[in-house]
Design a protein around this motif. Structure first.
Motif: not given
Length: 418
Positions: A123-129, A218-222, A226-229, A343-350
């Motif tokens: 979560p730390a590495a991939l969202t940063t990149l 906000e996390f519950a929206s993930l 459908r796409e992310l899941m 597929a994920t909102p930026r503020e919930l990337a991790g």
């Protein structure tokens, strides 16, 4: 504090890409080492196929439980350099503790500790990149994946050679030193490394949303995304195939074909070298022609190559099919990771990455145990057919994910139904 802004506002240096990719290599180095040691540990402790499978299942069950909290921590804390350094230490140290292991239960405890530490890294590495290079997500995530592939390829050779002179207990102690050095390097060079957005002031979810309670809503929206899941569940079945192969291919080579530890290491290195070549190709092509096309074609070909590998038996073609399995299996990995970020909102990337890797950990937990049960009940060849089935099922799920197209105004990818 090191602050990395959006690509449009900040420099294009690849320093962070190479450093983070090198750190990723060590998270894989330990795991790749353990796959080579597992047949030796299994013989010393008198373990059955099912018990060997349960070792990896235990690690991935813990991973499944801790991956999602790990993603939440990344979003809320935001100090990605510190978290990556902590992850490297937490992955390496339990492997050193294995040198003291003389019982099955102690072995399980060590691998479960590894399962916790590994889940802060991605979560730390991939969202940063991904957000540092928004138009090149597939490529930079592929570079990150290549670090893992390099370690996966070199570790079997290095450990196979070390086992000629040292016992497996000595090897796990030697093995921990370079990883700890890398953790210290990341701590010094990245430190309080965070990433902010020029538009909203930051991607730290807790800071943006005004509290943990709002963040959890906000996390519950993930879970309704459908796409992310679908991408995450498809990734889980792909991981079932990969983990089953990595766990039992060395066992098959050592037990059924009587290969030496070094020869086993060579075979695994062949698969990983093929994956090393495939990762940037898959990532780059997915940036150009779309994630879905690359993932679906790679999944079909992976399943076909696993069937051919099991049919090849003791022939030279067996090694060729190992390479082809590695090529197609690893080509899709960075593509699925980039797809999840998009597929994920930026503020919930991790949290989105944590959700994807949590589901992958569930798949990784299931595959070794089921493989071992099938191999004990029937034979190991039948269990390989089970792995071919898992990758084809993954493909069926990905088929229902909407295609993505590029938005011409800001370069971001958006979903499009076809």
């Amino acid at each position: 504090m090191n602050t990395i802004t959006d690509a449009a506002a900040g420099p294009r240096s690849f320093r962070e890409v190479w450093l983070i990719s090198a750190g990723h290599a060590f998270t894989h180095w330990y795991t790749a080492t353990f796959y080579i040691l597992l047949p030796l540990i299994g013989k010393e402790l008198g373990l059955s196929y099912t018990e060997i499978g349960l070792v990896m299942t235990a690690q991935h069950v813990v991973g499944a439980l801790s991956n999602l909290p790990g993603g939440m921590v990344v979003d809320m804390v935001g100090k990605k350099g510190y978290l990556m350094a902590l992850s490297l230490f937490w992955v390496g140290f339990p492997y050193a503790l294995m040198s003291l292991t003389h019982s099955y239960w102690m072995l399980l405890a060590c691998v479960m500790l590894v399962g916790i530490g590994n889940n802060l890294w991605h979560p730390a590495a991939l969202t940063t990149l991904a957000y540092r290079y928004p138009d090149r997500k597939g490529l930079v995530i592929a570079a990150h994946g290549m670090g893992g592939n390099i370690a996966d390829g070199l570790a079997p050779l290095a450990v196979g050679a070390l086992l000629v002179w040292f016992s497996w207990r000595t090897v796990v102690v030697i093995n921990v030193v370079p990883g700890l050095a890398m953790a210290a390097l990341i701590l010094v060079m990245l430190g309080a490394f965070t990433m902010t957005s020029s538009r909203d002031g930051g991607i730290n979810a807790a800071g943006k949303s005004g509290g943990v309670g709002k963040y959890l809503k906000e996390f519950a929206s993930l879970l309704r995304n459908r796409e992310l899941m679908l991408v995450s569940i498809g990734s889980a079945f792909r991981t079932m195939t990969q983990t089953g192969l990595l766990t039992f291919l060395p066992v098959y080579l050592a037990y059924e074909l009587s290969y030496s530890p070094f020869a086993v290491g060579v075979c695994l290195a062949v698969m990983q070298v093929a994956g090393l070549a495939a990762s940037p190709i898959g990532g780059h092509l997915s940036d150009r022609i779309g994630r879905k096309r690359i993932v679906m074609s790679s999944m079909v070909l992976s399943g076909v190559m696993i069937v051919f590998m099991s049919l090849a038996g003791r022939s030279v073609a067996f090694v060729v099919f190992i390479a082809l399995v590695g090529f197609f299996l690893y080509a899709m990995r960075p593509v699925l990771q980039a797809w999840a970020v998009e597929a994920t909102p930026r503020e919930l990337a991790g949290s989105g990455i944590g959700l994807q890797f949590g589901m992958q950990a569930v798949g990784a937990a299931i595959a070794p145990a089921v493989f071992g049960i099938i191999a004990d009940a029937s034979d190991i060849y039948t269990a390989f057919y089970f792995l071919a089935g898992t990758i084809l099922l993954a493909n069926a799920l990905v088929f229902f994910v909407p295609n993505r197209r590029k938005d011409l105004h800001d370069g971001t990818a958006v979903a499009e139904r076809v």
